[in-house]
Design a protein around this motif. Structure first.
Motif, PDB file in Angstrom:
ATOM      1  N   SER A  37       0.835  -1.208   0.000  1.00 24.34           N
ATOM      2  CA  SER A  37       0.000   0.000   0.000  1.00 24.34           C
ATOM      3  C   SER A  37       0.871   1.259   0.000  1.00 24.34           C
ATOM      4  O   SER A  37       2.022   1.256   0.419  1.00 24.34           O
ATOM      5  N   THR A  38       0.293   2.348  -0.480  1.00 19.01           N
ATOM      6  CA  THR A  38       0.971   3.645  -0.510  1.00 19.01           C
ATOM      7  C   THR A  38       0.986   4.239   0.903  1.00 19.01           C
ATOM      8  O   THR A  38      -0.013   4.179   1.608  1.00 19.01           O
ATOM      9  N   LEU A  39       2.103   4.789   1.274  1.00 21.73           N
ATOM     10  CA  LEU A  39       2.202   5.406   2.597  1.00 21.73           C
ATOM     11  C   LEU A  39       1.308   6.639   2.660  1.00 21.73           C
ATOM     12  O   LEU A  39       1.283   7.424   1.717  1.00 21.73           O
ATOM     13  N   PRO A  40       0.598   6.839   3.755  1.00 19.29           N
ATOM     14  CA  PRO A  40      -0.330   7.976   3.859  1.00 19.29           C
ATOM     15  C   PRO A  40       0.334   9.328   3.635  1.00 19.29           C
ATOM     16  O   PRO A  40      -0.260  10.237   3.092  1.00 19.29           O
ATOM     17  N   TRP A  41       1.589   9.462   4.040  1.00 24.50           N
ATOM     18  CA  TRP A  41       2.265  10.754   3.892  1.00 24.50           C
ATOM     19  C   TRP A  41       2.864  10.934   2.497  1.00 24.50           C
ATOM     20  O   TRP A  41       3.413  11.974   2.205  1.00 24.50           O
ATOM     21  N   LYS A  42       2.729   9.924   1.625  1.00 30.79           N
ATOM     22  CA  LYS A  42       3.222  10.046   0.263  1.00 30.79           C
ATOM     23  C   LYS A  42       2.089  10.159  -0.748  1.00 30.79           C
ATOM     24  O   LYS A  42       2.334  10.178  -1.945  1.00 30.79           O
TER      25      LYS A  42
END
Length: 44
Positions: A37-42
């Motif tokens: 999954s994509t990191l929330p801060w990215k």
């Protein structure tokens, strides 16, 4: 002191617990999904 909990275990149970903590995670679908999954801060 209020934030600490005492857990009693036999030496064998404690050794088993430590071995499970030290073991690498077993591959599974949920772990794979999280790791991909994509990191929330990215997120753009």
């Amino acid at each position: 002191m209020l934030g600490q909990t005492v857990i009693r275990a036999t030496p064998d149970a404690y050794a088993t617990f430590l071995a499970r903590l030290d073991a690498p995670p077993q591959p599974n679908e949920h772990l794979h999904k999280i790791m991909q999954s994509t990191l929330p801060w990215k997120v753009k």
